[in-house]
Design a protein around this motif. Structure first.
Motif, PDB file in Angstrom:
ATOM      1  N   LYS A 345      42.305  -7.387 -15.418  1.00 45.19           N
ATOM      2  CA  LYS A 345      40.846  -7.324 -15.423  1.00 45.19           C
ATOM      3  C   LYS A 345      40.284  -6.827 -16.744  1.00 45.19           C
ATOM      4  N   GLY A 346      41.111  -6.182 -17.553  1.00 39.08           N
ATOM      5  CA  GLY A 346      40.624  -5.662 -18.812  1.00 39.08           C
ATOM      6  C   GLY A 346      39.915  -4.326 -18.680  1.00 39.08           C
ATOM      7  N   THR A 347      40.013  -3.696 -17.537  1.00 40.12           N
ATOM      8  CA  THR A 347      39.365  -2.405 -17.358  1.00 40.12           C
ATOM      9  C   THR A 347      40.237  -1.254 -17.871  1.00 40.12           C
ATOM     10  N   LYS A 348      41.537  -1.462 -17.891  1.00 38.27           N
ATOM     11  CA  LYS A 348      42.456  -0.415 -18.325  1.00 38.27           C
ATOM     12  C   LYS A 348      43.473  -1.016 -19.283  1.00 38.27           C
ATOM     13  N   PHE A 349      44.071  -0.139 -20.068  1.00 33.63           N
ATOM     14  CA  PHE A 349      45.152  -0.584 -20.954  1.00 33.63           C
ATOM     15  C   PHE A 349      46.151   0.546 -21.127  1.00 33.63           C
ATOM     16  N   LEU A 350      47.376   0.163 -21.493  1.00 41.66           N
ATOM     17  CA  LEU A 350      48.467   1.103 -21.737  1.00 41.66           C
ATOM     18  C   LEU A 350      48.704   1.223 -23.235  1.00 41.66           C
ATOM     19  N   SER A 351      49.057   2.421 -23.658  1.00 43.63           N
ATOM     20  CA  SER A 351      49.444   2.657 -25.054  1.00 43.63           C
ATOM     21  C   SER A 351      50.775   3.406 -25.055  1.00 43.63           C
ATOM     22  N   ALA A 352      51.753   2.864 -25.767  1.00 45.82           N
ATOM     23  CA  ALA A 352      53.086   3.477 -25.888  1.00 45.82           C
ATOM     24  C   ALA A 352      53.242   3.995 -27.310  1.00 45.82           C
ATOM     25  N   SER A 353      53.741   5.217 -27.433  1.00 49.01           N
ATOM     26  CA  SER A 353      53.807   5.873 -28.734  1.00 49.01           C
ATOM     27  C   SER A 353      55.204   6.438 -28.962  1.00 49.01           C
ATOM     28  N   TYR A 354      55.460   6.742 -30.232  1.00 49.36           N
ATOM     29  CA  TYR A 354      56.732   7.362 -30.608  1.00 49.36           C
ATOM     30  C   TYR A 354      56.821   8.821 -30.159  1.00 49.36           C
ATOM     31  N   ASP A 355      55.731   9.392 -29.624  1.00 46.10           N
ATOM     32  CA  ASP A 355      55.809  10.761 -29.107  1.00 46.10           C
ATOM     33  C   ASP A 355      56.370  10.799 -27.682  1.00 46.10           C
ATOM     34  N   ARG A 356      56.946   9.673 -27.234  1.00 42.52           N
ATOM     35  CA  ARG A 356      57.641   9.526 -25.945  1.00 42.52           C
ATOM     36  C   ARG A 356      56.690   9.465 -24.746  1.00 42.52           C
ATOM     37  N   TYR A 357      55.411   9.270 -25.009  1.00 42.85           N
ATOM     38  CA  TYR A 357      54.437   9.201 -23.915  1.00 42.85           C
ATOM     39  C   TYR A 357      53.849   7.798 -23.818  1.00 42.85           C
ATOM     40  N   ILE A 358      53.630   7.372 -22.567  1.00 42.41           N
ATOM     41  CA  ILE A 358      52.851   6.166 -22.275  1.00 42.41           C
ATOM     42  C   ILE A 358      51.604   6.619 -21.528  1.00 42.41           C
ATOM     43  N   LYS A 359      50.453   6.199 -22.020  1.00 42.64           N
ATOM     44  CA  LYS A 359      49.199   6.684 -21.429  1.00 42.64           C
ATOM     45  C   LYS A 359      48.378   5.502 -20.946  1.00 42.64           C
ATOM     46  N   LEU A 360      47.778   5.697 -19.786  1.00 42.66           N
ATOM     47  CA  LEU A 360      46.912   4.698 -19.182  1.00 42.66           C
ATOM     48  C   LEU A 360      45.459   5.114 -19.417  1.00 42.66           C
ATOM     49  N   TRP A 361      44.719   4.255 -20.132  1.00 36.07           N
ATOM     50  CA  TRP A 361      43.348   4.565 -20.535  1.00 36.07           C
ATOM     51  C   TRP A 361      42.367   3.724 -19.726  1.00 36.07           C
ATOM     52  N   ASP A 362      41.205   4.300 -19.514  1.00 41.89           N
ATOM     53  CA  ASP A 362      40.075   3.548 -18.985  1.00 41.89           C
ATOM     54  C   ASP A 362      39.301   3.007 -20.181  1.00 41.89           C
ATOM     55  N   ALA A 363      39.238   1.689 -20.299  1.00 40.41           N
ATOM     56  CA  ALA A 363      38.649   1.080 -21.488  1.00 40.41           C
ATOM     57  C   ALA A 363      37.143   1.286 -21.559  1.00 40.41           C
ATOM     58  N   GLU A 364      36.498   1.536 -20.438  1.00 43.19           N
ATOM     59  CA  GLU A 364      35.034   1.669 -20.451  1.00 43.19           C
ATOM     60  C   GLU A 364      34.602   3.103 -20.726  1.00 43.19           C
ATOM     61  N   THR A 365      35.268   4.064 -20.096  1.00 43.91           N
ATOM     62  CA  THR A 365      34.867   5.457 -20.277  1.00 43.91           C
ATOM     63  C   THR A 365      35.621   6.140 -21.406  1.00 43.91           C
ATOM     64  N   GLY A 366      36.800   5.604 -21.789  1.00 42.23           N
ATOM     65  CA  GLY A 366      37.587   6.226 -22.844  1.00 42.23           C
ATOM     66  C   GLY A 366      38.421   7.399 -22.385  1.00 42.23           C
ATOM     67  N   GLU A 367      38.587   7.567 -21.080  1.00 38.72           N
ATOM     68  CA  GLU A 367      39.353   8.682 -20.559  1.00 38.72           C
ATOM     69  C   GLU A 367      40.774   8.232 -20.206  1.00 38.72           C
ATOM     70  N   VAL A 368      41.680   9.222 -20.203  1.00 41.45           N
ATOM     71  CA  VAL A 368      43.065   8.944 -19.819  1.00 41.45           C
ATOM     72  C   VAL A 368      43.183   9.076 -18.305  1.00 41.45           C
ATOM     73  N   VAL A 369      43.695   8.015 -17.674  1.00 39.75           N
ATOM     74  CA  VAL A 369      43.845   8.025 -16.230  1.00 39.75           C
ATOM     75  C   VAL A 369      45.127   8.754 -15.840  1.00 39.75           C
ATOM     76  N   SER A 370      46.223   8.465 -16.518  1.00 47.67           N
ATOM     77  CA  SER A 370      47.502   9.111 -16.213  1.00 47.67           C
ATOM     78  C   SER A 370      48.421   9.004 -17.415  1.00 47.67           C
ATOM     79  N   ARG A 371      49.472   9.858 -17.368  1.00 47.11           N
ATOM     80  CA  ARG A 371      50.458   9.908 -18.461  1.00 47.11           C
ATOM     81  C   ARG A 371      51.848   9.719 -17.852  1.00 47.11           C
ATOM     82  N   PHE A 372      52.703   9.062 -18.607  1.00 50.02           N
ATOM     83  CA  PHE A 372      54.067   8.784 -18.156  1.00 50.02           C
ATOM     84  C   PHE A 372      55.038   9.068 -19.301  1.00 50.02           C
TER      85      PHE A 372
END
Length: 581
Positions: A345-372
């Motif tokens: 739907k394009g409402t959320k996106f995932l970002s994977a980083s070298y800091d060993r975290y994957i974060k789920l973002w809300d694309a509209e509000t800019g907040e982090v939904v959860s961390r993995f």
């Protein structure tokens, strides 16, 4: 011996002999005169002194040529073979001829072996071998240059060992060394006190305690090792996002995620453009990242927004139409971004980083939904494409695993652990029932969803690592960026066989995971390369149609717009995103 009488007629009379003598005498007188005939020419009157009766002939006389007895034949010292039986004097005669002025002193020395000159000596063979083995075993031997006089003996080598062992040889053996006493109890009936060969020695300490200084050094060493191998238990960075536009909603209350209608292009259409064309001009540049860009993604279906992840630890959202502004910046990682991915739907996106975290973002509000996090670096991340499984996503990590998370609970629900190297890419095929992964182990594996055993393993000695894979729009082909500077094509249906007749080359991608893409009508294939150039090939003929310098650094990604016939976006390590038409 043969007499001359054999050649004469035995029946000849003496008168005939006298007649012949008179004829010879008359002939000599006519030549020299009567008184001047020499005596040696006068005929012999006495028949007893006749030559025919006294001279004999030897058929095989003994002849000794003068001076030949002292002549010797010379042999070449370098000759390997002689064809006659030479005498001893000839074989060992001194070398004749002029001396070689270029020989060194070592080469001039007399030698009768390869290593030097050996003199003949009268040594008992057993005694020589005895002393040789003694020297190699114990380090000493009798001095051969000293004669045994009396009881005294002289040694060479380790004199102390010779005196300690009293000059014993290997055939005599040294004195047995004193062994430590050991407790013995070999009685198997004594179950509790049985020792066997494991008895203690005298004064043996079974427990060794370090002193205070050694204890401090050991504790410091262990603490350093613990700190080096420990993953820092840092709390995730406080996430924040910055909105760069004044109004996040329009007059109807729609956010920037809503696709515009007044563009002259139907962004909601599922049909690709009927015909695509090669881009010719640079029309826009998006700037804002401080470091190189690692990944870019179109907004799902409409592609009116562009998401970019950079090595400056930030993710930015850009407008593709209108003013082409930077809409929002997402800041929540300590290290560089490796991969990003939208949900359907394009409402959320995932970002994977070298800091060993994957974060789920809300694309509209800019907040982090959860961390993995699995305490390993994620190299690729992908949502499950089915609408009914949007709560699941998979990530390929540096510890050779593919981990599936559930965003609702935050738990790991499946692990695919069959690769032998870090997992670089994940691509869903066959109507999302299977997915294909590539790894640093230079192989490709095909998995059934939710079955942690690969159904097919593809590896060939000619294959290289393939860090970037793209599925064709018709779902039949997989284009893989191979690190031997080629793009190889695999079938995405049934056998997953490599199409060896279709490969694309000409660019330089060795060492870089340059993302590639198809044009919407599958006429062209576009890719960046390590020199900052962008390449476009014809899909049917594999002929290179166009290349141009797109970026100063590496052109890490090139994407074709799904609704525009000739628009391509490229991203590079120079930190800019360029739009081409």
């Amino acid at each position: 011996m043969i007499n001359l009488q054999n050649y004469c007629n035995s029946s000849a009379s003496s008168s005939e002999a006298e007649q012949s003598d008179s004829e010879i005498e008359t002939k000599n007188k006519s030549e020299f005169g009567e008184e001047t005939v020499p005596d040696y020419l006068k005929p012999i009157k006495d028949p007893k002194l006749s030559i025919a009766k006294t001279l004999t002939i030897c058929a095989a006389p003994e002849i000794a040529p003068m001076g030949t007895a002292a002549i010797q034949r010379s042999l070449d010292p370098s000759i390997k073979e002689i064809e006659y039986n030479a005498k001893y004097e000839e074989m060992f005669a001194p070398v004749k001829g002029p001396a070689n002025p270029n020989l060194t002193q070592q080469m001039k020395a007399q030698r009768n072996t390869l290593a030097g000159y050996v003199e003949s000596a009268h040594v008992n063979a057993f005694e020589f071998e005895n002393q040789r083995r003694t020297f190699h075993t114990y380090g000493y031997a009798l001095d051969p240059s000293v004669d045994d006089v009396g009881d005294g003996q002289s040694f060479v080598g380790d004199l102390q060992s010779a005196y300690d062992d009293e000059g014993k040889t290997v055939f005599e053996g040294p004195k047995p060394k004193k062994r430590r006493k050991q407790e013995k109890n070999d009685n198997p009936e004594d179950i509790e006190g049985f020792v066997g060969p494991w008895g203690k020695y005298e004064n043996e300490q079974r427990v060794a305690k370090p002193n205070e200084q050694e204890k401090a050094e050991l504790e410091e060493l262990l603490s350093k090792r613990h700190r080096r191998g420990r993953i820092p238990e840092d709390k995730p960075l406080e996430e924040k996002s910055i909105l760069h536009i004044k109004d996040a909603f329009d007059y109807q209350g729609r956010s920037y995620l809503h696709a515009p209608h007044d563009l002259g292009v139907n962004l909601r259409s599922n049909a690709p453009p009927p015909k695509c064309f090669l881009p010719k001009a640079h029309i826009h540049t998006w700037t804002g990242h401080n470091k190189g860009i690692s990944a870019i993604r179109w907004f799902p279906h409409t592609a009116h927004l562009l998401l970019s992840g950079s090595m400056d630890c930030r993710v930015k959202l850009w407008e593709v139409y209108g003013e082409r502004r930077c809409i929002r910046t997402f800041n929540g990682h300590r290290q560089a971004i490796k991969d990003i991915d939208w949900n359907n739907k394009g409402t959320k996106f995932l970002s994977a980083s070298y800091d060993r975290y994957i974060k789920l973002w809300d694309a509209e509000t800019g907040e982090v939904v959860s961390r993995f996090t699995a305490r390993k670096m994620p190299f690729c991340v992908k949502f499950h494409p089915d609408n009914s499984k949007q709560h699941l996503f998979v990530a390929g990590t540096s510890d050779k695993k593919i981990i599936c998370w559930d965003t609702r609970s935050g738990d790991i629900v499946q692990e695919y652990d069959r690769h032998l190297g870090a997992v670089n890419s994940i691509t869903f095929v066959d109507e999302n029932r299977r997915f294909v992964t590539t790894s640093d182990d230079k192989s490709m594996r095909i998995w059934e969803w939710d079955i942690p055993v690969d159904m097919k393993y593809i590896a060939d000695p000619t294959m290289h690592s393939m860090p970037a894979v793209t599925l064709a729009p018709n779902g039949k082909w997989l284009a893989c960026q191979s690190l031997d500077n080629k793009i190889v094509i695999f079938s995405a249906l049934n056998r997953f066989k490599m199409n060896r007749k279709k490969s694309f080359s000409g660019h330089m991608v060795s060492g870089y995971a340059c993302q590639l893409d198809f044009s919407p009508d599958m006429s062209y294939l576009v890719s960046g390369d390590g020199d900052g150039k962008c390449y476009i090939w014809d899909w049917k003929t594999t002929k290179m149609y166009k290349k141009w310098q797109a970026h100063e650094g590496v052109c890490i990604s090139a994407l074709w717009h799904p609704h525009e016939a000739s628009k391509v976006v490229t991203a590079g390590w120079d930190g800019v995103i360029k739009y081409w038409d």
